[in-house]
Design an enzyme around this catalytic site. Structure first.
Site, PDB file in Angstrom:
ATOM      1  N   CYS A  50      23.164  33.388  64.916  1.00 41.56           N
ATOM      2  CA  CYS A  50      23.462  32.944  66.277  1.00 41.56           C
ATOM      3  C   CYS A  50      22.461  33.516  67.278  1.00 41.56           C
ATOM      4  CB  CYS A  50      24.886  33.329  66.669  1.00 41.56           C
ATOM      5  SG  CYS A  50      25.217  35.100  66.566  1.00 41.56           S
ATOM      6  N   ASN A  51      21.706  34.533  66.867  1.00 34.94           N
ATOM      7  CA  ASN A  51      20.777  35.184  67.797  1.00 34.94           C
ATOM      8  C   ASN A  51      19.307  34.993  67.463  1.00 34.94           C
ATOM      9  OD1 ASN A  51      22.773  36.322  69.436  1.00 34.94           O
ATOM     10  ND2 ASN A  51      23.035  38.037  68.029  1.00 34.94           N
ATOM     11  N   SER A 192      32.748  34.159  57.882  1.00 37.65           N
ATOM     12  CA  SER A 192      32.484  35.598  57.844  1.00 37.65           C
ATOM     13  C   SER A 192      32.673  36.256  59.207  1.00 37.65           C
ATOM     14  CB  SER A 192      31.065  35.855  57.336  1.00 37.65           C
ATOM     15  OG  SER A 192      30.106  35.205  58.155  1.00 37.65           O
ATOM     16  N   MET A 193      32.213  35.608  60.291  1.00 38.42           N
ATOM     17  CA  MET A 193      32.384  36.181  61.622  1.00 38.42           C
ATOM     18  C   MET A 193      33.851  36.198  62.018  1.00 38.42           C
ATOM     19  SD  MET A 193      30.952  37.613  64.253  1.00 38.42           S
ATOM     20  CE  MET A 193      29.250  37.188  64.582  1.00 38.42           C
TER      21      MET A 193
END
Length: 434
Positions: A50-51, A192-193
Site C-alpha cells: 500500500c506504500n 493479512s492486514m
C-alpha cells in the site's frame, strides 16, 4: 551484471498515484514476467504494497532498463509516463543494496520500524521464486535483506518503538474516542492486514470484534482467532451502524463503505486499503472521523509519541550500514573467484603437461621417484600461487577490487569462463584456504 531498483513510494508519490500504480494478483505476476522478458534483465522481483511499488532487477545495462521498466509501469497502471517519472526513484549497485536493506529494516516505511514490511518482502521473494524470475543474485540479496530486517528488530526494538500502521491508527482512534476498551470494533476484510488489525484490537483490550468479508468462511476463521464473531457481507451496513471503531482493508477495486452506509455520530474509521475502501465523503458526516493512508501521509501521524524511536532508528541505521558494507565486500570478493580458479586451473594444466613431457623423455624414471617429482612440482606451483591468489581475494573486497582481477586476467591471459575452471572451484578454494 548489477542490481537496479526502480520504484515509487509514499515518500515520492501521493496516495492517489500509488493507488493507480499498485498491482497485485495476476496483474503483479504479469508485470513481473514483462520485466524479466527484457533482453537486458536476468532476474526480477517486485515489492508491491500500500506504500510502495518497487521493481528489483539484475541487469547488464542501466538506462535501457530504467526506460523499459518505467514504460511497463505506465502501461500496467494506465498512468502516462510523463506523470509517472517525477515520482520515480532509481537506485543502482551499492545504493540499490542499501535501499533494500533499509526497506526490510523498516527505515523507509510510513511508520518507521513497522514490522509488516518483512512479510511483504518475503511474499515478493516467494512470488518471484514461484514465477521463475528469481536467480542466485537476487535470491541471495533478498535473503540477506530479510536477515538484516530480523536483526534490526531483534537488537534495537524498533518494532516496538515504531508501531505498525494498525497500531498507530488505533492510537489515533483513542484520540478521537477515548479508551477503546469496551467499544465495538468492526473489521472489514479477512486478509493479512485485517488479521493483524483484529489481533491488535484484541491485544488492546477490545473484546467485541466483528469480522465481515465477502467470503464468509474466511471471516469465520479470522473471528475465531480473536474470540469475535463473523457477519455476512450483505449485513455490512447494519454492522457499521452498530460499530464504534471500524478498520477496513480489503482487496476491492471499488469503495466498500459508502457515505450513505454511515450514520452521522461519534465514530472512527481506519481505512488501510489501497485503493480506498471508505468513501472520503464520510469525513463530512458530523461526529465521524476517517483516517486513511493519504491522511497519514499528509501528517496525521505527527505527534504520535516517539516512544524511543529516534534512538532505535539510529541503531538500525548503523546495522544497515554495517550489513551493506559486509555484503558488498563479500560480493566483490566473490567476483574474483572465477579468475583465481582460472589461474590455478591453467597452472595445473601446465604442470600436468610438463610432467607428461618428462615421462615421455625420461621413461626410465622408476615409479616412486616419478611420484615424488610430481608432488614436488605441484607443491612448488601451489606455494607460488597461494599468496597472490589469497591477496587478490582480499584486495577484491575493496571498491577497486575489479581492477585487481582484471590485472590478473591480463597478466596471465586468463578466461575465467572456461567450464573446466569453473568445475574446479571447490578444490581450488580449499587449496587457497589452507
Amino acid at each position: 551484471m548489477s542490481i537496479l531498483v526502480v520504484g515509487l513510494s509514499h515518500r515520492t508519490a501521493p496516495v492517489a498515484l500509488l493507488e493507480r500504480v499498485s498491482v497485485s494478483g495476476d496483474a503483479l505476476a504479469k508485470l513481473l514476467h514483462d520485466v524479466q522478458r527484457s533482453e537486458c534483465v536476468a532476474e526480477a522481483m517486485i515489492v508491491s504494497t500500500c506504500n510502495r511499488v518497487e521493481v528489483y532487477a539484475v541487469v547488464d545495462r542501466f538506462h535501457a532498463v530504467v526506460s523499459e521498466v518505467t514504460a511497463l509501469l505506465a502501461v500496467h497502471s494506465g498512468v502516462p509516463v510523463e506523470q509517472l517519472v517525477p515520482h520515480l526513484y532509481v537506485h543502482y549497485e551499492d545504493r540499490a543494496v542499501e535501499h533494500l536493506f533499509s526497506v526490510a529494516a523498516g527505515l523507509d516505511s510510513m511508520v518507521v520500524g513497522e514490522g509488516q514490511i518483512l512479510g511483504q518482502v518475503r511474499q515478493a521473494l516467494r512470488l518471484a521464486q514461484d514465477e521463475g524470475t528469481l536467480g542466485p543474485t537476487l535470491n541471495e540479496l533478498v535473503q540477506q535483506a530479510l536477515r538484516v530486517g530480523k536483526r534490526s528488530h531483534a537488537e534495537t526494538g524498533i518494532d516496538r518503538a515504531g508501531a505498525s500502521l494498525v497500531g498507530v491508527g488505533l492510537r489515533l482512534a483513542e484520540r478521537a474516542l477515548g479508551p477503546i476498551q469496551g467499544l465495538r470494533a468492526l473489521v472489514v476484510g479477512a486478509g493479512s492486514m485485517s488479521a493483524l488489525s483484529a489481533a491488535t484490537l484484541q491485544r488492546a483490550g477490545v473484546t467485541d470484534i466483528v469480522v465481515v468479508n465477502r467470503t464468509h468462511e474466511r471471516a469465520v476463521r479470522l473471528a475465531q482467532t480473536v474470540g469475535g464473531r463473523a457477519a455476512e457481507f450483505a449485513g455490512l451496513a447494519a454492522e457499521l451502524a452498530a460499530a464504534d471503531l471500524v478498520v477496513s482493508c480489503t482487496g476491492a477495486t471499488d469503495v466498500v463503505v459508502t457515505a450513505d452506509m454511515v450514520t452521522p455520530r461519534r465514530m472512527f474509521l481506519l481505512d488501510l486499503a489501497l485503493p480506498h475502501d471508505v468513501d472520503p465523503a464520510v469525513r463530512r458526516l458530523p461526529g465521524v472521523t476517517l483516517v486513511d493512508l493519504e491522511s497519514m501521509q499528509n501528517g496525521e501521524i505527527a505527534g504520535v509519541d516517539d516512544d524511543g524511536r529516534t534512538e532505535a532508528v539510529a541503531a538500525v541505521r548503523a546495522i544497515v550500514a554495517e550489513e551493506v558494507a559486509a555484503y558488498l565486500s563479500a560480493e566483490r570478493a566473490a567476483r574474483v573467484t572465477p579468475t583465481v580458479v582460472a589461474l590455478r586451473s591453467k597452472a595445473a594444466d601446465v604442470v600436468e603437461a610438463e610432467l607428461g613431457r618428462l615421462a615421455s623423455r625420461v621413461p626410465e624414471i622408476e615409479g616412486r621417484v616419478r611420484d615424488e617429482v610430481a608432488q614436488t612440482v605441484r607443491r612448488v606451483v601451489d606455494k607460488l600461487l597461494h599468496e597472490p591468489t589469497v591477496r587478490v581475494k582480499q584486495l577484491a573486497a575493496s571498491s577497486a577490487g575489479d581492477h585487481y582481477a582484471e590485472a590478473l586476467r591480463e597478466l596471465f591471459n586468463l578466461d575465467p569462463k572456461v567450464p573446466d575452471a569453473v568445475r574446479r572451484v571447490e578444490t581450488i578454494d580449499m587449496e587457497v584456504d589452507r
